[in-house]
Design an enzyme around this catalytic site. Structure first.
Site, PDB file in Angstrom:
ATOM      1  N   ARG A 222       0.828  -1.210   0.000  1.00 36.70           N
ATOM      2  CA  ARG A 222       0.000   0.000   0.000  1.00 36.70           C
ATOM      3  C   ARG A 222       0.863   1.262   0.000  1.00 36.70           C
ATOM      4  O   ARG A 222       0.510   2.250  -0.630  1.00 36.70           O
ATOM      5  CB  ARG A 222      -0.935   0.022   1.216  1.00 36.70           C
ATOM      6  CG  ARG A 222      -2.086  -0.953   1.124  1.00 36.70           C
ATOM      7  CD  ARG A 222      -3.005  -0.830   2.326  1.00 36.70           C
ATOM      8  NE  ARG A 222      -4.089  -1.800   2.229  1.00 36.70           N
ATOM      9  CZ  ARG A 222      -5.233  -1.578   1.597  1.00 36.70           C
ATOM     10  NH1 ARG A 222      -5.436  -0.418   1.008  1.00 36.70           N
ATOM     11  NH2 ARG A 222      -6.170  -2.502   1.543  1.00 36.70           N
TER      12      ARG A 222
ATOM     13  N   GLU B 218      -1.611  -8.531   4.067  1.00 38.38           N
ATOM     14  CA  GLU B 218      -3.056  -8.590   4.310  1.00 38.38           C
ATOM     15  C   GLU B 218      -3.584  -9.949   3.863  1.00 38.38           C
ATOM     16  O   GLU B 218      -3.021 -10.598   2.978  1.00 38.38           O
ATOM     17  CB  GLU B 218      -3.768  -7.460   3.576  1.00 38.38           C
ATOM     18  CG  GLU B 218      -3.303  -6.080   4.026  1.00 38.38           C
ATOM     19  CD  GLU B 218      -4.055  -4.958   3.325  1.00 38.38           C
ATOM     20  OE1 GLU B 218      -5.187  -5.193   2.862  1.00 38.38           O
ATOM     21  OE2 GLU B 218      -3.510  -3.850   3.234  1.00 38.38           O
TER      22      GLU B 218
ATOM     23  N   GLU C  73     -10.395  -2.416  -5.040  1.00 39.38           N
ATOM     24  CA  GLU C  73      -9.741  -1.418  -4.186  1.00 39.38           C
ATOM     25  C   GLU C  73      -8.386  -1.030  -4.762  1.00 39.38           C
ATOM     26  O   GLU C  73      -7.983   0.137  -4.706  1.00 39.38           O
ATOM     27  CB  GLU C  73      -9.571  -1.943  -2.763  1.00 39.38           C
ATOM     28  CG  GLU C  73      -9.094  -0.830  -1.832  1.00 39.38           C
ATOM     29  CD  GLU C  73      -8.748  -1.327  -0.438  1.00 39.38           C
ATOM     30  OE1 GLU C  73      -8.655  -0.485   0.468  1.00 39.38           O
ATOM     31  OE2 GLU C  73      -8.556  -2.535  -0.274  1.00 39.38           O
TER      32      GLU C  73
ATOM     33  N   ASP D 130     -12.856   5.702 -10.817  1.00 44.15           N
ATOM     34  CA  ASP D 130     -13.292   7.050 -10.446  1.00 44.15           C
ATOM     35  C   ASP D 130     -12.282   8.051 -10.994  1.00 44.15           C
ATOM     36  O   ASP D 130     -11.374   8.508 -10.293  1.00 44.15           O
ATOM     37  CB  ASP D 130     -13.399   7.165  -8.927  1.00 44.15           C
ATOM     38  CG  ASP D 130     -13.899   8.541  -8.498  1.00 44.15           C
ATOM     39  OD1 ASP D 130     -14.483   9.238  -9.351  1.00 44.15           O
ATOM     40  OD2 ASP D 130     -13.693   8.919  -7.336  1.00 44.15           O
TER      41      ASP D 130
ATOM     42  N   HIS E 272     -18.857  -8.472   1.372  1.00 43.76           N
ATOM     43  CA  HIS E 272     -18.060  -9.182   0.380  1.00 43.76           C
ATOM     44  C   HIS E 272     -18.135  -8.343  -0.902  1.00 43.76           C
ATOM     45  O   HIS E 272     -19.077  -8.476  -1.686  1.00 43.76           O
ATOM     46  CB  HIS E 272     -18.618 -10.581   0.124  1.00 43.76           C
ATOM     47  CG  HIS E 272     -18.529 -11.494   1.308  1.00 43.76           C
ATOM     48  ND1 HIS E 272     -17.335 -11.855   1.882  1.00 43.76           N
ATOM     49  CD2 HIS E 272     -19.500 -12.126   2.025  1.00 43.76           C
ATOM     50  CE1 HIS E 272     -17.559 -12.669   2.904  1.00 43.76           C
ATOM     51  NE2 HIS E 272     -18.863 -12.848   3.015  1.00 43.76           N
TER      52      HIS E 272
ATOM     53  N   CYS F  66     -16.517  -8.539  -3.508  1.00 42.17           N
ATOM     54  CA  CYS F  66     -16.411  -9.342  -4.731  1.00 42.17           C
ATOM     55  C   CYS F  66     -17.793  -9.684  -5.289  1.00 42.17           C
ATOM     56  O   CYS F  66     -17.968  -9.824  -6.499  1.00 42.17           O
ATOM     57  CB  CYS F  66     -15.676 -10.647  -4.440  1.00 42.17           C
ATOM     58  SG  CYS F  66     -14.405 -10.521  -3.179  1.00 42.17           S
TER      59      CYS F  66
END
Length: 738
Positions: A395, A427, A438, A495, A704, A706
């Site tokens: 990240r 993670e 994400e 976005d 979730h 997904c």
């Protein structure tokens, strides 16, 4: 004069002399039809005569008497009888439809009705007569490559008068007897008779510049009766077949002529074709030669509309096609032209963005399956190879990690077409789609950060643009292009806030001043003011062909053309100045940056399927729809594990959602789906599930992403639900164990 009986006896050369004079008269008054004619005795020439009929006749006689040949190749024509929307005819071969209609409407006036019916039947059923009817000023004129000479306003008024269904009309039938009918019946019968004959004209019709025979197709294309299903077999189908039988240059001429057609008349023609296709696809479940033929002619209207827009591109979408056609089969036909000559994929203007998205995904899935099969095959015979594109990123070092791994594939572009899996180091989220969503959100956010220096932001336009000073970031621009492509291939919405000109450039279109309004509205207004300024441009503006800009605090200048600093902007050259200025800002100053971006994008998802999209649809494909209709989402939401649509917790949930601000709704959508934008067809096209996640407790809602699946505890009241939901959506990033 004959010496024996005092009667006139024409000499053998009389008819040829009269024909020659007529040809010169038509050449002087109408021209030969050649746009760049150089004959100074021809109306088509810029230096040609502009005379009244009497003077033109005198000149025609003079030219006919000359021993020098002044006649153009396309001038020798015979003007047939024609129907014109006038009260007083300009010549004996003109039928004044307006006057005949007024006379026939007076009761009783049987003779006028019979005369009107006969005139309509004669002219509308004869291809030569119809090709010279409804012309400007009610008089004969030549057609050219760029103008038909048709008076569309007069044509609309004529059709309005002819298509009065309750207007009785007296006619003489084939037996010579007087009988009653209606004017609309006479009109339709005449057009049916027209198409029962051979009407397809040969290119040129004997001369190199004769376009007049093509006018009848334009006249019938805007015939309002095409909307009536009862005329589909007798007129509509035959019209489509006749137009498709024309040569490509002839169809292109009709396409150009239709640019003159006014908005309402043009829209009615589009509606007529959409209606025909819908009836056949929807009611008859039939995609035959007639549907194919009508779609091809609708394509002609579409291309004319691209040049001069009169209807929105959305009005060309056909719901019946998009909802009922098997596009897996249609796509296969499109890819295999040897198997079938027609597919809707070859006419993408009728396909809405949702259908095109499915086709692009179908193409992507085919390529992904091919890569997976290839990887498995190679792993069997040549060692282990992963069937997925796996990115392992941190990240706090997202861009560099991604750039290094993507750059390693610069000679293996096919690997970019594998399904994407993202792993955030440290993670435990398993990527079933949510982690990659994400990933895309985070990398786009970082690359568009103004501190990164790749893009600039205009507050008024609320959009980003490529930084002209970011010359060392070619790899990063290439990466963001690939990120866009990967997002499309993996069905992820981004976005991003680019102006439409970015998508136009990706599709190969050249930018204009209108596009600059979305990049820098203030500058665009200034250039528009320069173009419309009335006064001494050179003195007031005092500009040269140079662009001044700031780079790292230092003012620099760039000449828009050789020696531009020595060329003053004047009224005569200001249009060129604006065009060069716009080209510099939207093209030349960012050539390296945009080329790297576009190359990356097309390396991933370029190809025939992408070319189906227009720029507006490409933006929807990448960014989704900005419209968030949560009422539509509520209608399609399903419930599981003890919840029902009318359960108190579900009712409280929607009550809280509908009371949220737009930003809060975006956060909720991001929390549940991994994206704060709706799919290309809106939230109503989503699959969204809410499940009961245990009894009332202090646990927060989880999701979730997904699967667009929200897990919601059975909170005791609406206040607790609101508090827990808001806490969850405001802390949505990161994939740890739930």
């Amino acid at each position: 004069v004959s010496p024996g009986n005092g009667t006139f006896a024409p000499s053998p050369d009389y008819e040829s002399c009269r024909s020659l004079i007529n040809s010169y008269f038509y050449q002087i008054t109408m021209g030969c039809g050649t746009i760049h004619c150089t004959n100074r005795n021809c109306f088509s020439s810029a230096d040609g005569p502009r005379l009244d009929p009497t003077s033109a006749a005198l000149l025609a006689v003079k030219l006919a008497q000359s021993t020098t040949h002044f006649l153009c190749a396309g001038a020798a024509i015979t003007i047939p009888e024609s129907l014109q929307w006038v009260d007083q005819p300009a010549s004996s071969d003109v039928v004044p439809l307006k006057r005949l209609l007024e006379a026939a409407s007076q009761r009783p006036n049987v003779q006028a009705q019979v005369e009107l019916a006969a005139a309509v039947q004669r002219t509308l059923s004869n291809p030569d007569c119809l090709s010279w009817s409804f012309l400007r000023h009610g008089r004969a004129c030549r057609a050219t490559e760029v103008s038909s000479g048709i008076d569309f306003e007069a044509l609309a008024l004529a059709y309005k008068g002819l298509l009065q269904p309750k207007t009785p009309l007296a006619i003489v039938n084939s037996d010579g007897e007087l009988t009653d009918t209606t004017l609309i019946h006479v009109t339709v019968s005449a057009l049916e008779a027209l198409f029962n004959g051979a009407i397809a004209p040969g290119l040129g019709c004997g001369t190199a510049h004769r376009f007049e025979p093509l006018r009848l197709f334009v006249v019938v294309l805007v015939f309002p009766g095409l909307m009536e299903p009862e005329y589909h077999s007798s007129i509509f189908k035959k019209l489509c077949a006749a137009i498709n039988a024309l040569s490509p240059p002839q169809r292109e001429t009709i396409q150009v002529w239709l640019q003159e057609c006014p908005r309402e008349l043009f829209r009615d023609a589009v509606v007529a074709f959409q209606q025909f296709i819908t009836i056949y696809v929807n009611e008859y479940r039939c995609i035959d030669d007639h549907v194919a033929s009508a779609t091809k002619v609708l394509g002609l209207l579409h291309r004319s509309n691209l040049a001069v827009e009169r209807v929105s591109y959305k009005e060309l979408y056909n719901d019946a096609i998009n909802e009922l056609v098997d596009f897996t089969e249609d796509f296969a036909r499109w890819k295999d032209t040897q198997r079938c000559s027609f597919s809707f994929c070859a006419h993408p203007f009728v396909l809405d963005p949702g259908t095109k998205s499915k086709l692009l995904q179908l193409d992507a899935n085919n390529q992904m399956r091919s890569q997976i099969r290839g990887a498995l095959f190679r792993s069997i015979f040549g060692g282990s190879e992963c069937p997925y594109l796996i990115l392992k990123v941190r990240r706090d070092n997202l861009i560099r990690d991604t750039l290094v791994q993507i750059s390693a594939l610069q000679h293996q572009h096919e690997d970019l077409k594998k399904p994407l899996k993202v792993i955030f180091k440290g993670e435990e989220g398993i990527d079933e789609g949510g982690v990659q969503k994400e990933f895309f959100q985070l990398i786009v956010r970082q690359m568009f950060d103004l501190n990164y220096g790749m893009f600039s932001y205009d507050e008024e336009a609320r959009s980003f643009w490529f930084s002209s000073t970011a010359l060392e970031n070619a790899r990063e621009f290439n990466l963001i292009g690939k990120v866009f492509g990967l997002a499309i291939y993996n069905s992820v919405i981004l976005d991003v806030h680019f102006p439409m000109v970015v998508y136009k450039k990706l599709m190969g279109a050249a930018p204009t001043l209108e596009d600059l309004r979305q990049v820098s509205p203030g500058l665009a207004r200034g250039l528009q003011t320069l173009l419309t300024f009335e006064g001494d441009v050179e003195d007031v503006y005092a500009r040269t062909f140079v662009v001044d800009y700031e780079e790292y605090g230092v003012m620099k200048s760039h000449p828009l053309k050789p020696d531009g600093d020595k060329i003053n902007v004047t009224e005569a050259n200001r249009k060129e100045y604006v065009e060069l200025y716009v080209r510099y800002l939207l093209q030349d100053s960012i050539t390296q940056q945009f080329s790297a971006f576009a190359d990356g994008f097309h390396q991933v998802c370029g190809g025939p399927a992408l070319r189906m999209f227009i720029p507006e649809e490409l933006e929807l494909l990448i960014c989704g729809s900005p419209s968030l209709d949560f009422h539509a989402l509520q209608e399609v939401t399903s419930t599981e594990d003890g919840y029902t649509r009318d359960h108190p917790v579900i009712s409280n949930f929607w009550s809280v959602v509908h009371s949220m601000s737009l930003e809060e709704k975006k956060k909720l959508l991001f929390f549940c789906t991994g994206s704060d934008r709706s799919p290309i067809k809106g939230l109503g096209s989503m699959t969204f599930v809410i499940s009961r996640n245990g009894p009332d407790s202090d646990r927060l809602p989880t999701a979730h992403t997904c699967f667009n699946h929200l897990l919601l505890p059975e909170y005791r009241d609406v206040d607790k639900l609101r508090k827990c939901l808001m806490t969850a959506i405001n802390n949505a990033e990161g994939f740890g164990l739930m």
